[in-house]
Design a protein around this motif. Sequence first.
Motif, mmCIF file in Angstrom:
data_model
loop_
_atom_site.group_PDB
_atom_site.id
_atom_site.type_symbol
_atom_site.label_atom_id
_atom_site.label_comp_id
_atom_site.label_asym_id
_atom_site.label_seq_id
_atom_site.Cartn_x
_atom_site.Cartn_y
_atom_site.Cartn_z
ATOM 1 N N SER A 158 0.908 -1.378 0.193
ATOM 2 C CA SER A 158 -0.001 0.150 -0.093
ATOM 3 C C SER A 158 0.750 0.840 -0.627
ATOM 4 O O SER A 158 1.938 1.020 -0.290
ATOM 5 C CB SER A 158 -0.333 -0.211 1.073
ATOM 6 N N VAL A 159 0.307 2.420 -0.361
ATOM 7 C CA VAL A 159 0.739 3.608 -0.138
ATOM 8 C C VAL A 159 1.566 3.304 1.268
ATOM 9 O O VAL A 159 2.432 4.388 1.770
ATOM 10 C CB VAL A 159 -0.181 5.086 -0.590
ATOM 11 N N GLU A 160 0.609 3.124 2.341
ATOM 12 C CA GLU A 160 1.517 3.442 3.769
ATOM 13 C C GLU A 160 2.609 2.542 3.645
ATOM 14 O O GLU A 160 3.957 3.174 4.250
ATOM 15 C CB GLU A 160 0.411 3.099 4.915
ATOM 16 N N GLN A 161 2.297 1.698 3.417
ATOM 17 C CA GLN A 161 3.285 0.693 3.283
ATOM 18 C C GLN A 161 5.164 1.133 2.750
ATOM 19 O O GLN A 161 5.877 1.335 3.403
ATOM 20 C CB GLN A 161 3.107 -0.894 3.094
ATOM 21 N N ALA A 162 4.656 1.262 1.614
ATOM 22 C CA ALA A 162 6.173 2.142 0.715
ATOM 23 C C ALA A 162 6.331 3.559 1.315
ATOM 24 O O ALA A 162 7.677 3.260 1.283
ATOM 25 C CB ALA A 162 5.179 3.091 -0.203
ATOM 26 N N LYS A 163 5.558 4.051 1.859
ATOM 27 C CA LYS A 163 6.235 5.707 2.312
ATOM 28 C C LYS A 163 7.172 4.647 4.044
ATOM 29 O O LYS A 163 7.652 5.489 4.573
ATOM 30 C CB LYS A 163 4.804 5.774 3.409
ATOM 31 N N ILE A 165 8.876 1.838 3.834
ATOM 32 C CA ILE A 165 10.250 1.551 3.539
ATOM 33 C C ILE A 165 10.643 2.701 2.985
ATOM 34 O O ILE A 165 12.183 2.432 3.183
ATOM 35 C CB ILE A 165 9.841 0.548 2.579
ATOM 36 N N THR A 166 10.100 3.351 2.301
ATOM 37 C CA THR A 166 11.171 5.199 1.841
ATOM 38 C C THR A 166 11.545 5.077 3.055
ATOM 39 O O THR A 166 12.538 6.211 3.051
ATOM 40 C CB THR A 166 10.462 5.966 1.067
ATOM 41 N N ASP A 167 10.362 5.781 3.537
ATOM 42 C CA ASP A 167 11.026 6.383 5.706
ATOM 43 C C ASP A 167 12.995 5.313 5.798
ATOM 44 O O ASP A 167 12.950 6.386 6.689
ATOM 45 C CB ASP A 167 10.954 6.372 6.443
ATOM 46 N N LEU A 172 12.010 0.850 -3.852
ATOM 47 C CA LEU A 172 10.496 0.049 -4.017
ATOM 48 C C LEU A 172 11.073 -0.670 -5.265
ATOM 49 O O LEU A 172 10.999 0.058 -6.341
ATOM 50 C CB LEU A 172 9.321 0.381 -3.417
ATOM 51 N N GLY A 173 10.972 -1.971 -5.787
ATOM 52 C CA GLY A 173 11.131 -2.641 -6.945
ATOM 53 C C GLY A 173 9.984 -2.776 -7.569
ATOM 54 O O GLY A 173 9.237 -3.914 -7.307
ATOM 55 N N LEU A 174 9.691 -2.921 -8.281
ATOM 56 C CA LEU A 174 8.691 -1.971 -9.461
ATOM 57 C C LEU A 174 8.432 -3.667 -10.513
ATOM 58 O O LEU A 174 9.474 -3.468 -11.249
ATOM 59 C CB LEU A 174 8.454 -1.141 -9.728
ATOM 60 N N GLY A 175 7.675 -4.365 -10.622
ATOM 61 C CA GLY A 175 8.118 -5.219 -11.787
ATOM 62 C C GLY A 175 6.361 -5.155 -12.424
ATOM 63 O O GLY A 175 5.515 -4.752 -12.102
ATOM 64 N N GLY A 176 6.583 -6.720 -12.674
ATOM 65 C CA GLY A 176 5.321 -6.940 -13.764
ATOM 66 C C GLY A 176 3.851 -7.152 -13.635
ATOM 67 O O GLY A 176 3.388 -6.815 -13.397
ATOM 68 N N VAL A 177 4.073 -7.683 -11.688
ATOM 69 C CA VAL A 177 2.950 -7.181 -11.092
ATOM 70 C C VAL A 177 1.677 -5.208 -11.357
ATOM 71 O O VAL A 177 0.440 -4.920 -11.294
ATOM 72 C CB VAL A 177 2.889 -7.590 -9.699
ATOM 73 N N SER A 178 3.080 -5.008 -11.348
ATOM 74 C CA SER A 178 2.843 -3.001 -12.375
ATOM 75 C C SER A 178 1.870 -2.658 -12.746
ATOM 76 O O SER A 178 1.225 -1.867 -12.763
ATOM 77 C CB SER A 178 4.017 -2.190 -12.040
ATOM 78 N N THR A 179 1.779 -4.079 -14.348
ATOM 79 C CA THR A 179 1.363 -4.410 -15.011
ATOM 80 C C THR A 179 -0.542 -4.521 -15.554
ATOM 81 O O THR A 179 -0.569 -4.672 -16.103
ATOM 82 C CB THR A 179 2.113 -4.672 -16.590
ATOM 83 N N ASP A 193 7.957 8.121 -3.727
ATOM 84 C CA ASP A 193 8.768 8.342 -3.541
ATOM 85 C C ASP A 193 8.836 7.983 -4.974
ATOM 86 O O ASP A 193 9.838 7.165 -5.122
ATOM 87 C CB ASP A 193 9.659 8.405 -2.970
ATOM 88 N N ARG A 194 9.132 9.735 -5.824
ATOM 89 C CA ARG A 194 9.956 8.272 -7.527
ATOM 90 C C ARG A 194 11.825 8.340 -7.272
ATOM 91 O O ARG A 194 12.095 8.210 -8.023
ATOM 92 C CB ARG A 194 10.181 9.877 -8.131
ATOM 93 N N SER A 195 12.291 8.940 -5.590
ATOM 94 C CA SER A 195 13.629 9.042 -6.188
ATOM 95 C C SER A 195 14.125 7.898 -5.202
ATOM 96 O O SER A 195 15.229 7.129 -4.938
ATOM 97 C CB SER A 195 14.756 10.040 -4.305
ATOM 98 N N LYS A 196 13.038 6.537 -5.441
ATOM 99 C CA LYS A 196 13.057 5.757 -4.358
ATOM 100 C C LYS A 196 12.336 4.116 -4.691
ATOM 101 O O LYS A 196 11.894 3.576 -4.395
ATOM 102 C CB LYS A 196 12.970 5.589 -2.847
ATOM 103 N N ILE A 197 11.812 4.547 -6.297
ATOM 104 C CA ILE A 197 11.590 3.260 -7.507
ATOM 105 C C ILE A 197 12.374 2.958 -8.275
ATOM 106 O O ILE A 197 13.473 3.634 -9.293
ATOM 107 C CB ILE A 197 10.246 3.724 -7.917
ATOM 108 N N ILE A 198 12.586 1.240 -8.541
ATOM 109 C CA ILE A 198 14.139 1.426 -9.468
ATOM 110 C C ILE A 198 12.622 -0.094 -10.063
ATOM 111 O O ILE A 198 12.125 -0.781 -9.590
ATOM 112 C CB ILE A 198 15.089 0.683 -8.851
ATOM 113 N N LEU A 199 13.431 -0.668 -11.027
ATOM 114 C CA LEU A 199 12.727 -1.550 -11.862
ATOM 115 C C LEU A 199 13.560 -2.817 -12.029
ATOM 116 O O LEU A 199 14.789 -3.576 -11.842
ATOM 117 C CB LEU A 199 12.503 -1.058 -13.337
ATOM 118 N N GLU A 200 13.009 -3.623 -12.242
ATOM 119 C CA GLU A 200 12.738 -5.728 -12.212
ATOM 120 C C GLU A 200 11.921 -6.351 -12.881
ATOM 121 O O GLU A 200 10.882 -5.772 -13.314
ATOM 122 C CB GLU A 200 13.120 -5.343 -10.668
ATOM 123 N N THR A 201 12.531 -6.922 -13.395
ATOM 124 C CA THR A 201 11.668 -8.530 -13.995
ATOM 125 C C THR A 201 11.196 -9.430 -12.648
ATOM 126 O O THR A 201 10.154 -10.293 -12.950
ATOM 127 C CB THR A 201 11.703 -8.756 -15.157
#
Length: 257
Positions: A158-163, A165-167, A172-179, A193-201
């Motif tokens: 969730s957004v709360e869990q993401a915050k 983590i970034t705090d 945050l690794g974003l992969g296939g589920v994002s699609t 937080d855009r400074s904390k997102i990376i891509l993965e497969t």
Amino acid sequence: MIDTHAHIYLEHFEEDIDQVIERAQAVGVKKILLPNIDSTSIDSMLKLEEKYPDICYPMMGLHPCSVKEDFDNELKLVEDWFSKRSFLAVGEMGTDLYWDKTFWEQQKEAFHFQCDLALKYDLPIVVHCRETIDETIELVAQYQGKGLQGVFHCFTGSVEQAKQITDLDFYLGLGGVSTFKNGGMDQVIPHLDRSKIILETDSPYLTPTPNRGKRNEPAYVDLVAAKVSEYLGISKSELDELTTANANALFFPSEKN
């Protein structure tokens, strides 16, 4: 682009690994990061690094689903490898209560052991947390202020869990589920937080739309990038530049200079 999480040393890729690498390069993937699983995956992972030294970068760690009765021996092997050579990160490590709850206490013990290795060698950790995101956030929070960094791979929270983590200065690794149409990430990604997102497969798993049902591969990180950029309202080239800079900051900090 950097595919920050791909198991392309597995048998799924034995027949066409050269073509897999070529397709990845053709869409602009410059680096593919290889998380280890356990003692059975090390040889094939290191052979791939040897074949593609400027593309494939191995990590060393013990996957939580491989934490069994003999996990002490597995962790000693991980520790021994770190004493012999350098790796990009400690991983894949973490927690998992999806498949088996038998070794939960041992998973936590292995988690702490590998966090200590990360601090010793000043490396990031690559965290798996299936059905355990809140518990894993709590585990990582115990290291706050000690310099521990890393990524929650395959983030689907969730957004709360993401915050949370970034705090903790984690990515945050974003992969296939994002699609995925019903993945729910369309409601989450715009608020990250855009400074904390990376891509993965996570190849060969979690293949992005529209290729679901097929084997995943690093070239498909391009599909993830297209969807994430859409959610963020920026161009794909901007997203590529942003996530590559983020991945370099986490995994290749010396290259920032």
